[in-house]
Design a protein around this motif. Structure first.
Motif, PDB file in Angstrom:
ATOM      1  N   LYS A   1       0.833  -1.300   0.039  1.00 49.01           N
ATOM      2  CA  LYS A   1       0.273  -0.012  -0.080  1.00 49.01           C
ATOM      3  C   LYS A   1       0.647   1.232  -0.134  1.00 49.01           C
ATOM      4  N   CYS A   2       2.040   1.155   0.351  1.00 49.73           N
ATOM      5  CA  CYS A   2       3.112   2.452   0.202  1.00 49.73           C
ATOM      6  C   CYS A   2       3.550   2.836  -0.968  1.00 49.73           C
ATOM      7  N   ASP A   3       3.485   3.965  -1.339  1.00 45.76           N
ATOM      8  CA  ASP A   3       3.986   4.505  -2.904  1.00 45.76           C
ATOM      9  C   ASP A   3       5.379   4.374  -2.627  1.00 45.76           C
ATOM     10  N   SER A   4       6.017   4.816  -1.348  1.00 47.96           N
ATOM     11  CA  SER A   4       7.780   4.854  -1.042  1.00 47.96           C
ATOM     12  C   SER A   4       7.755   4.353   0.160  1.00 47.96           C
ATOM     13  N   PHE A   5       8.132   3.129   0.471  1.00 45.86           N
ATOM     14  CA  PHE A   5       8.318   2.243   1.588  1.00 45.86           C
ATOM     15  C   PHE A   5       9.743   2.542   2.181  1.00 45.86           C
ATOM     16  N   SER A   6       9.826   2.882   3.518  1.00 47.90           N
ATOM     17  CA  SER A   6      10.856   3.096   4.316  1.00 47.90           C
ATOM     18  C   SER A   6      11.526   1.977   5.121  1.00 47.90           C
ATOM     19  N   GLY A   7      10.722   1.173   5.766  1.00 48.16           N
ATOM     20  CA  GLY A   7      11.196   0.366   6.603  1.00 48.16           C
ATOM     21  C   GLY A   7      10.054  -0.085   7.611  1.00 48.16           C
ATOM     22  N   PHE A   8      10.408  -0.930   8.505  1.00 50.26           N
ATOM     23  CA  PHE A   8       9.625  -1.416   9.591  1.00 50.26           C
ATOM     24  C   PHE A   8      10.036  -0.903  10.890  1.00 50.26           C
ATOM     25  N   PHE A   9       8.888  -0.589  11.839  1.00 51.82           N
ATOM     26  CA  PHE A   9       9.069  -0.369  13.155  1.00 51.82           C
ATOM     27  C   PHE A   9       8.265  -1.585  13.712  1.00 51.82           C
ATOM     28  N   ILE A  10       9.128  -2.329  14.550  1.00 51.57           N
ATOM     29  CA  ILE A  10       8.434  -3.577  15.283  1.00 51.57           C
ATOM     30  C   ILE A  10       8.542  -3.343  16.869  1.00 51.57           C
ATOM     31  N   ILE A  11       7.304  -3.055  17.319  1.00 48.41           N
ATOM     32  CA  ILE A  11       7.163  -2.947  18.867  1.00 48.41           C
ATOM     33  C   ILE A  11       6.950  -4.105  19.447  1.00 48.41           C
ATOM     34  N   MET A  12       7.653  -4.514  20.712  1.00 45.57           N
ATOM     35  CA  MET A  12       7.423  -5.799  21.336  1.00 45.57           C
ATOM     36  C   MET A  12       8.205  -5.582  22.721  1.00 45.57           C
ATOM     37  N   SER A  13       7.525  -6.501  23.372  1.00 40.88           N
ATOM     38  CA  SER A  13       8.399  -6.752  24.767  1.00 40.88           C
ATOM     39  C   SER A  13       9.399  -7.768  24.733  1.00 40.88           C
ATOM     40  N   MET A  14      10.132  -7.862  25.912  1.00 40.63           N
ATOM     41  CA  MET A  14      11.250  -9.054  25.842  1.00 40.63           C
ATOM     42  C   MET A  14      11.005 -10.221  26.947  1.00 40.63           C
ATOM     43  N   ALA A  15       9.930  -9.926  27.869  1.00 40.31           N
ATOM     44  CA  ALA A  15       9.604 -10.652  29.158  1.00 40.31           C
ATOM     45  C   ALA A  15       8.725 -11.737  28.874  1.00 40.31           C
ATOM     46  N   GLY A  16       7.516 -11.504  27.862  1.00 46.21           N
ATOM     47  CA  GLY A  16       6.674 -12.732  27.833  1.00 46.21           C
ATOM     48  C   GLY A  16       7.101 -13.609  26.623  1.00 46.21           C
ATOM     49  N   GLY A  17       6.159 -14.128  26.071  1.00 46.55           N
ATOM     50  CA  GLY A  17       6.133 -15.115  25.172  1.00 46.55           C
ATOM     51  C   GLY A  17       5.907 -14.945  23.808  1.00 46.55           C
ATOM     52  N   THR A  18       4.775 -14.014  23.387  1.00 50.49           N
ATOM     53  CA  THR A  18       4.310 -13.660  22.145  1.00 50.49           C
ATOM     54  C   THR A  18       5.161 -12.496  21.685  1.00 50.49           C
ATOM     55  N   GLY A  19       5.274 -11.526  22.347  1.00 50.68           N
ATOM     56  CA  GLY A  19       6.091 -10.465  21.711  1.00 50.68           C
ATOM     57  C   GLY A  19       7.520 -10.791  21.617  1.00 50.68           C
TER      58      GLY A  19
END
Length: 351
Positions: free
Chosen positions: A129-147
């Protein structure tokens, strides 16, 4: 240029919502010291980066929401829609009905391979969907299992499928006295994998943000919502549109270009090249003036060394190792993680 945000797990989705809310709130704030024309350019730049085409006049966040339980995603979608200012895409989320039980191995070795195709398909559609794609910003935790576990798996896949696009992971460092008994295991496995597959790690410590809420904001009963709003304002100001190096009247097109600067990752450059400043007349959000510093320093050596030490003490006594080996994470994987992070600590100590 546009950023696609990937929100993973309860923590990633709750913070992701606050980030988008802060960004849109900022774009609607007063223009401050800049002219009306500059303010319009600022708003357009912000929306292009983080929001796609409007639907009935409502901007849609460039984001993919992933969790293995539906509760938080449903709450996040509902809060965004109720704001009336912006919303998430109708088909931009993936959730299941079974969580990861705070087990990194389950998120990485079970949920990851099982749902890889579905999750990567959602991300690919958002990128297209991006006309000009720059990159990814990935938000997550370290302590649990899924993130942490699934987050590491997804980041690895993004590195394989988008090797030339920058991947920045925002990770939440757990409280020193956290509630998850295996959080140190989950943290070292997350960090060692991201060290190999991510281009940059943007770290926030829960303990440090908690102090900001208590001492600077005088909040008596601090909630996760309070903490997430502080995080969102700090992250929003990091990605605030600023002037390009070529002109004081044009905003930088690529919001991640500063993080590609070698000065952030090396110690042998000349001092003149080791610090960069970007600025704008437009104040961020409700603030009259604001400044944000993103640095690569020895600041995290102590907390990293502490987490590695605690995890090693547990590992040496074989505590809870069976919870990981039954899902395919062997003792050798732990040893590889310890070795990798000990090398990181040594490198930073030698700066």
């Amino acid at each position: 240029m546009s950023i696609v945000t990937v929100q993973l797990g309860q923590c990633g989705n709750q913070i992701g919502f606050e980030v988008f809310d802060a960004l849109l709130s900022d774009s609607h704030s007063s223009q401050g010291l800049c002219s009306k024309r500059e303010n319009e350019a600022y708003q357009a730049s912000c929306k292009e980066r983080f929001f796609s085409e409007e639907e009935n006049g409502v901007p849609i966040a460039r984001a993919v929401l992933v969790d293995m339980e539906p509760k938080v995603i449903n709450q996040t979608l509902s809060k965004a829609a109720q704001s009336g200012q912006w919303k998430y895409g109708q088909h931009a989320c993936f959730c299941q009905k079974q969580g990861s039980g705070n087990n990194w191995a389950y998120g990485y070795s079970v949920h990851g391979p099982r749902h890889e195709e579905s999750i990567m398909s959602l991300i690919r559609k958002e990128v297209e969907k991006c006309d000009s794609f720059s990159g990814f910003f990935i938000i997550m935790s370290m302590a649990g299992g899924t993130g942490s576990g699934l987050g590491a798996f997804v980041t690895q896949n993004l590195q394989d499928q988008y090797p030339n696009s920058l991947k920045m992971n925002h990770i939440i460092w757990p409280y020193g006295t956290g509630e998850v008994i295996v959080q140190n295991y989950n943290s070292i496995l997350t960090l060692s994998h991201l060290y190999r597959s991510s281009d940059a790690l943007l770290v926030h410590e829960n303990d440090a943000v908690h102090k900001i809420c208590a001492k600077l904001m005088n909040i008596k009963q601090i909630s996760f919502s309070d903490i997430n709003q502080v995080l969102a304002h700090q992250l929003g100001s990091v990605f605030q549109p600023t002037y390009s190096a070529e002109s004081s009247f044009h905003y930088r097109r690529n919001p991640l270009e500063g993080f590609k600067d070698p000065a952030l990752y090396t110690s042998w450059l000349k001092p003149v090249n080791a610090f960069n400043v970007w600025k704008t007349q437009r104040a961020f959000s409700k603030y009259e003036k604001s400044a944000v510093l993103v640095s690569n320093s020895q600041f995290l050596v102590k907390p990293l060394d502490t987490i590695v030490g605690k995890a090693w003490n547990m590992f040496a006594s074989k505590a809870y190792i069976h919870q990981y080996t039954k899902f395919g994470i062997e003792e050798e994987d732990f040893l590889d993680s310890f070795t990798s992070l000990e090398q990181v600590v040594a490198s930073y100590c030698n700066l």
